[in-house]
Design a protein around this motif. Structure first.
Motif, PDB file in Angstrom:
ATOM      1  N   TYR A 133       1.069 140.106 -39.808  1.00 25.77           N
ATOM      2  CA  TYR A 133       2.456 139.650 -39.678  1.00 25.77           C
ATOM      3  C   TYR A 133       2.509 138.386 -38.853  1.00 25.77           C
ATOM      4  N   ALA A 144      13.446 137.013 -33.912  1.00 22.17           N
ATOM      5  CA  ALA A 144      12.477 137.991 -34.410  1.00 22.17           C
ATOM      6  C   ALA A 144      13.096 138.753 -35.568  1.00 22.17           C
ATOM      7  N   ARG A 145      12.241 139.114 -36.523  1.00 22.01           N
ATOM      8  CA  ARG A 145      12.697 139.980 -37.613  1.00 22.01           C
ATOM      9  C   ARG A 145      11.696 141.125 -37.725  1.00 22.01           C
ATOM     10  N   SER A 146      12.252 142.329 -37.700  1.00 19.25           N
ATOM     11  CA  SER A 146      11.383 143.505 -37.651  1.00 19.25           C
ATOM     12  C   SER A 146      10.991 143.943 -39.056  1.00 19.25           C
ATOM     13  N   VAL A 170       8.313 138.710 -41.122  1.00 19.87           N
ATOM     14  CA  VAL A 170       8.205 139.781 -40.123  1.00 19.87           C
ATOM     15  C   VAL A 170       7.443 139.219 -38.937  1.00 19.87           C
ATOM     16  N   GLY A 171       8.072 139.285 -37.763  1.00 22.10           N
ATOM     17  CA  GLY A 171       7.414 138.780 -36.563  1.00 22.10           C
ATOM     18  C   GLY A 171       8.355 137.880 -35.789  1.00 22.10           C
ATOM     19  N   LEU A 172       7.733 137.059 -34.953  1.00 19.77           N
ATOM     20  CA  LEU A 172       8.488 136.173 -34.083  1.00 19.77           C
ATOM     21  C   LEU A 172       8.428 134.779 -34.694  1.00 19.77           C
ATOM     22  N   GLN A 186       8.398 140.777 -27.685  1.00 19.32           N
ATOM     23  CA  GLN A 186       9.137 140.916 -28.955  1.00 19.32           C
ATOM     24  C   GLN A 186       8.182 140.804 -30.147  1.00 19.32           C
ATOM     25  N   GLN A 187       7.224 139.884 -30.051  1.00 25.55           N
ATOM     26  CA  GLN A 187       6.231 139.744 -31.123  1.00 25.55           C
ATOM     27  C   GLN A 187       5.432 141.044 -31.254  1.00 25.55           C
ATOM     28  N   ARG A 245       6.391 144.018 -30.347  1.00 34.05           N
ATOM     29  CA  ARG A 245       7.299 145.048 -30.871  1.00 34.05           C
ATOM     30  C   ARG A 245       7.429 144.933 -32.392  1.00 34.05           C
ATOM     31  N   CYS A 246       7.605 143.686 -32.862  1.00 39.19           N
ATOM     32  CA  CYS A 246       7.771 143.464 -34.311  1.00 39.19           C
ATOM     33  C   CYS A 246       6.572 143.985 -35.083  1.00 39.19           C
ATOM     34  N   LEU A 302      13.326 146.385 -31.913  1.00 39.30           N
ATOM     35  CA  LEU A 302      13.380 145.074 -31.250  1.00 39.30           C
ATOM     36  C   LEU A 302      13.980 145.237 -29.858  1.00 39.30           C
TER      37      LEU A 302
END
Ligand code: AMP
Length: 371
Positions: A92, A193-195, A246-248, A288-289, A291-292, A298
């Motif tokens: 990701y 960020a998008r999970s 997906v990711g930061l 956050q990265q 977590r993603c 998030l």
């Protein structure tokens, strides 16, 4: 969800990988990095380091085999390496997205297809197409290599006969795009960020001041209207969703005097202009990265305090030792050093985060430190 104890693999071992490793280890994850250097910033903090170049498929396969999930801290990684990793483990963001972003031309075409406003550009392949593009976009204009450019490297601003000659020489070496020169009022970036399950979270918009094409300072929050900030966040969301990211990620923008936004570029990773989040926000961009990519919820992106981040470049070390007592004695200042053995002009050695509501005072302090 990959629980703590799983191993986070990172392609790249610079300062972004170092801060990711710091945060991921704090959260209980194991970390492993791939980097060409033995004692680089991330290697000093990871549980394991694999030494290899960013085109070394075998080394990347070894990293993937030891990782639960893989991410990256630089987009300049050969596509076959990314594909080999992705064949073994979740990566990701994925190889297809990175392939699009690595090439400025395909990145621009992608922005066209998503339908967000960005700098006018033209593909140029030779002196004749450069002339046609210059006639269309006007002068000054900026020639940029399609690949491997960063911090102003691989760019020539065309303003006169001499710079046109330099541009032709660059074009002779590498395929390029030409961009119209943007008379911007300021530069901003949106770190977001998008999970895995499609949730999106953006940090407050940051304002960026460059010197010699290198980021000098970031101000958070940016000194822009609430409407401009909302627009920047919505464009970033459209890009993240359009890419299926997906990711930061970080999206850099130019802000025109009338508030119009133009995307400058997308970075599919944590970003220098997001360093303020480590110390000023509820969740750092690095947490956050992690977590993603580990499939965690998030984190909150709330900014606890206005902040100014100032980069400490190698220039500060060249003729003297930086005044550590002065830096460390500043109230509400947090020093980050990246553990790089050798200082060079323009090399990012660390940064200083100045917290406090008086942004002008923080900027003055930043300017006193980095003249
Ligand atoms: P880049 O590596 O493409 O982000 O460019 C580095 C810096 O050069 C940007 O942050 C701007 O300050 C400047 N720059 C790049 N492209 C343009 C442009 N088309 N017009 C004006 N300034 C630019």
């Amino acid at each position: 969800m990959k629980p703590p104890g799983a191993t986070l693999g990172v392609l790249g071992g610079g300062q972004l990988g170092r801060m990711l490793a710091l945060e991921a280890r704090r959260m209980g994850y194991r970390t492993i990095a791939l980097d060409p250097t033995v004692d680089g910033p991330a290697g000093q903090f990871c549980d394991e380091l694999i030494v290899g170049s960013f085109s070394d498929v075998d080394a990347a396969v070894r990293l993937a085999e030891r990782s639960t999930v893989v991410t990256l801290e630089t987009e300049h990684i050969a596509l076959p390496v990314l594909q080999a990793v992705e064949a073994l483990r979740p990566l990701y963001p994925g190889a297809a997205i990175l392939g699009t972003i690595q090439d400025r031309l395909s990145q621009r075409r992608c922005l066209d297809s998503i339908g967000v406003p960005h700098t006018r550009y033209a593909e140029v392949t030779d002196a004749a197409s450069l002339d046609v593009a210059l006639a269309r976009l006007g002068q000054p204009a900026i020639l940029k290599t399609r690949r491997d450019g960063y911090d102003g490297k691989g760019q020539v601003a065309i303003r006169d006969a001499e710079s046109l000659k330099a541009a032709r020489a660059l074009l002779h070496q590498q395929p390029c795009i030409l961009e119209a020169f943007v008379p911007f009022e300021r530069e901003i970036s949106c770190i977001a960020a998008r999970s895995l399950d499609g949730h999106f979270a953006a940090y407050p918009i940051a304002e960026n001041i460059h010197r010699n094409h290198i980021l000098h300072a970031t101000i958070a929050p940016a000194r822009i209207s609430a409407e401009t900030a909302r627009n920047a966040e919505e464009v970033t969301r459209a890009i993240a969703e359009g890419l299926g990211f997906v990711g930061l990620l970080a999206v850099e923008f130019f802000v025109l005097p009338d508030g119009t936004l133009l995307v400058n570029e997308i970075a599919p990773r944590t970003h220098n202009s997001g360093h303020f989040t480590l110390g000023a926000c509820a969740t750092s961009q690095f947490e956050q990265q992690a977590r993603c990519i580990m499939g965690l919820p998030l984190g909150e992106t709330t900014l606890f305090s206005p902040a100014v981040m100032v980069n400490l470049l190698g220039d500060l070390w060249l003729d003297r030792t930086p005044e550590w007592e002065l830096l460390l004695g500043l109230p509400n200042a947090h020093l980050h050093l990246y553990g790089k053995a050798q200082a060079k002009a323009g090399r990012k050695m660390g940064h200083l985060l100045l917290l406090g509501s008086d942004i002008d005072a923080s900027l003055r302090t930043a300017d006193e430190i980095v003249r």
